[in-house]
Design a protein around this motif. Structure first.
Motif, PDB file in Angstrom:
ATOM      1  N   ARG A  23      19.598  43.901  86.479  1.00 33.92           N
ATOM      2  CA  ARG A  23      18.459  44.838  86.908  1.00 33.92           C
ATOM      3  C   ARG A  23      19.080  46.222  85.560  1.00 33.92           C
ATOM      4  N   ASP A  40      25.462  44.535  88.928  1.00 38.84           N
ATOM      5  CA  ASP A  40      23.235  45.180  89.490  1.00 38.84           C
ATOM      6  C   ASP A  40      22.585  44.915  87.938  1.00 38.84           C
ATOM      7  N   ARG A  76      20.357  46.025  81.725  1.00 39.44           N
ATOM      8  CA  ARG A  76      19.255  45.769  81.449  1.00 39.44           C
ATOM      9  C   ARG A  76      18.636  46.673  80.954  1.00 39.44           C
ATOM     10  N   GLU A  77      17.978  47.343  82.164  1.00 37.43           N
ATOM     11  CA  GLU A  77      17.788  49.018  82.244  1.00 37.43           C
ATOM     12  C   GLU A  77      18.530  49.865  81.165  1.00 37.43           C
TER      13      GLU A  77
END
Length: 107
Positions: free
Chosen positions: A62, A60, A65-66
């Motif tokens: 995202r 994932d 990136r988080e």
């Protein structure tokens, strides 16, 4: 009707006067609520961290990136091109991105 730039001058805050907002900017109620739940439930923050790490490991982007944003801070948007920022070439080389770009160009 014309615009009068003098409107509001009498009520405008002046330097040195007491602050019209002595409490400062109001805090985000959602943030306060989340913080309260995390503080009230021991171990919940660790469970959430583990969940987002599992998501990142499963691909994932995202979630990845988080995690990166939380650890290293958000990446600043470049105002200049890559040729004007020598540090970017180093980052790209280390990540192997240039090799991937070259291989896609040959296909």
């Amino acid at each position: 009707m014309t615009f009068d730039p003098g409107i509001g001058k009498l009520t405008q805050w002046r330097k040195g006067d007491p602050s019209p907002n002595p409490q400062g900017r109001p805090r985000d109620p959602m943030r306060q609520a989340i913080r309260g739940v995390l503080e009230a439930n021991d171990g919940l923050a660790e469970q959430l961290a583990n969940a987002i790490i599992r998501q990142a490991l499963q691909g994932d982007v995202r979630a990845f990136r988080e995690i990166a944003d939380r650890l290293d801070g958000k990446v600043q948007t470049a105002e200049k091109g890559p040729e004007e920022q020598p540090g970017i070439h180093l980052i790209i080389e280390r990540a192997g991105v240039s090799r991937m770009i070259e291989e896609k160009g040959r296909q």
